[in-house]
Design an enzyme around this catalytic site. Structure first.
Site, mmCIF file in Angstrom:
data_model
loop_
_atom_site.group_PDB
_atom_site.id
_atom_site.type_symbol
_atom_site.label_atom_id
_atom_site.label_comp_id
_atom_site.label_asym_id
_atom_site.label_seq_id
_atom_site.Cartn_x
_atom_site.Cartn_y
_atom_site.Cartn_z
ATOM 1 N N TYR A 7 -9.220 1.323 7.861
ATOM 2 C CA TYR A 7 -7.833 0.887 8.086
ATOM 3 C C TYR A 7 -7.179 1.670 9.223
ATOM 4 O O TYR A 7 -6.162 1.247 9.756
ATOM 5 C CB TYR A 7 -6.980 1.055 6.819
ATOM 6 N N LYS A 19 -20.975 3.833 -0.188
ATOM 7 C CA LYS A 19 -21.950 2.800 0.185
ATOM 8 C C LYS A 19 -22.954 3.500 1.101
ATOM 9 O O LYS A 19 -23.238 3.081 2.220
ATOM 10 C CB LYS A 19 -21.214 1.639 0.883
ATOM 11 N N ASP A 70 -20.712 -1.524 -4.894
ATOM 12 C CA ASP A 70 -21.009 -2.816 -5.528
ATOM 13 C C ASP A 70 -21.308 -2.618 -7.015
ATOM 14 O O ASP A 70 -20.836 -3.378 -7.876
ATOM 15 C CB ASP A 70 -22.145 -3.563 -4.809
ATOM 16 N N ASP A 116 -8.859 0.510 -2.416
ATOM 17 C CA ASP A 116 -7.917 -0.608 -2.410
ATOM 18 C C ASP A 116 -8.429 -1.712 -3.335
ATOM 19 O O ASP A 116 -7.718 -2.223 -4.212
ATOM 20 C CB ASP A 116 -7.829 -1.113 -0.953
ATOM 21 N N ASP A 160 -7.318 -2.588 -7.578
ATOM 22 C CA ASP A 160 -6.791 -3.902 -7.987
ATOM 23 C C ASP A 160 -7.641 -4.465 -9.126
ATOM 24 O O ASP A 160 -7.118 -5.056 -10.074
ATOM 25 C CB ASP A 160 -6.810 -4.888 -6.815
#
Ligand code: NAD
Length: 362
Positions: A135, A190, A222, A246, A250
């Site tokens: 980001y 990852k 994942d 992020d 959620d």
């Protein structure tokens, strides 16, 4: 105690009004000042984070933030989009540590999409790094098409990056948080595919040596996404980068019944903090007086605890929310058969009434 109140757009104004109502009933010596941010600030001042708003935030002990954004700004140049305001506040104030507790209230076990036995008693703390990663990476952009226009571009790119100090400081935050809980940290990465996250994993492992009392395990993002719905209670403190955090937070919010229940705190190294619900401006329900204000009210409680050193007042708000849920009062997003459906304002009133009751009793 100076609080900058930044309601923002969409349901932001509705939910922050309820949190302010709750703060006011505590009768603590707050000084609250409100300013525009996001789309509302763009409309008034031509920028989503005007200097006046940034200066107010800088001078405050804490910031109570609603949400920013609306589909109607999607065609604006990126630096002028409402979402840039929250990124700008995080970067300018150095708010690198985002705490997102996902707690399932017993009364809402039925509102989750998972089986009750999987989420009853759930209490996860997701710690998301907030000022690095893709980001904030450079370079970013789209390659201009041969005709010189973006709409015909053939390629777009954003660069993922983390520096050692950025990873070290968030790792310390996670291990110290775990020391106050059940002494387990899961670092999500990852590393099997991305250099940035192999580096993340290596640095987190190095930092862990300073916390021999905390057990560290590593998980690919994942798998973490899958485990969160398969066996969420296996997690305690989860630490991860900006983008994975992020998404996972959620996902975790839905375990608790609704994204409208999930508060968050974003802190810098001086404990100055920005407190906001984990959800966005929900343009689909804005102006309808049906949004759940509890995530924002619980964010105000986190503000009292983390930045304003008022733990008893924070407890009072959290107990009031529990009492309101136990009494069967629900906004639409958490409503189920046999409970009482209320509006945003009525939910705020119910929390105020529950606090008033404890003040009167006490
Ligand atoms: P969202 O979180 O705003 O909404 C997702 C869904 O959850 C919607 O169906 C919405 O109605 C529901 N919802 C959200 N909060 C709720 C609440 N308190 N009570 C009941 N239901 C609630 O996410 P989105 O729709 O992807 O994004 C909408 C806008 O918000 C976009 O412009 C996005 O960029 C912005 N956004 C801002 C922030 C922020 O300000 N920090 C965070 C996320 C998204």
């Amino acid at each position: 105690m100076k609080i900058a109140v930044l309601p923002g757009d969409g349901i932001g104004t509705e939910i922050v009004a309820e949190a302010v109502k709750v703060l006011n009933v505590l009768e603590l010596p707050f000084e609250m000042e409100t300013a525009l941010v996001g789309g509302a600030a763009y409309e008034a001042h031509g920028h989503p984070l005007p200097d006046s708003t940034l200066n107010l935030a800088r001078a405050a002990d804490a910031i109570l933030f609603g949400a920013v954004g609306d589909w109607k700004y999607d065609t604006l140049d990126r630096p002028l989009r409402p979402e840039q305001a929250i990124l700008g506040l995080r970067k300018n104030l150095g708010l690198f540590a985002n705490f997102r507790p996902a707690i399932c209230y017993e009364e809402l076990v039925g509102a989750s999409s998972l089986k009750p036995e999987l989420i009853s008693g759930l209490d996860i703390l997701i710690i998301r790094e907030l000022t690095g990663d893709i980001y904030f990476g450079q370079p970013r952009g789209r390659r201009i098409a041969t005709d010189g226009h973006f709409p015909g571009a053939e390629e777009a790119f954003d660069t993922m990056r983390y520096s050692r100090p950025e990873i070290e400081r968030i790792a310390h935050v996670a291990f110290q948080a775990a020391q106050k809980r059940s002494k387990r940290v899961t670092s999500v990465d990852k590393a099997n595919v991305l250099e940035t996250f192999q580096f993340w994993k290596d640095v987190v492992t190095e930092v862990s040596k300073q916390y021999p009392d905390v057990a560290l395990d590593h998980m690919y993002v994942d798998n973490a996404a899958m485990q969160l719905v398969k066996e969420p209670k296996r997690f305690d403190v989860v630490v991860t980068g900006n983008m994975f955090g992020d998404i996972l937070s959620d996902e975790a919010s839905m375990l608790t019944g609704s994204i409208g229940m999930l508060p968050s705190a974003s802190l810098n190294s001086q404990n100055q903090g920005l407190y906001e619900p984990s959800h966005g401006s929900a343009p689909d329900i804005a102006g309808k007086n049906i949004a759940n204000p509890l995530a924002t009210i619980l964010s105000a409680a986190m503000m009292l605890r983390f930045s304003l050193n008022q733990p008893q007042a924070a407890d009072r708000i959290e107990s009031a929310v529990k009492a309101v849920l136990a009494s069967g009062v629900r906004t639409t997003d958490i409503w189920s058969q046999g409970t009482t459906k209320v509006s945003t304002r009525e939910m705020g009133d119910a929390v105020v009434a529950a606090i008033t009751k404890t003040i009167t009793k006490g």
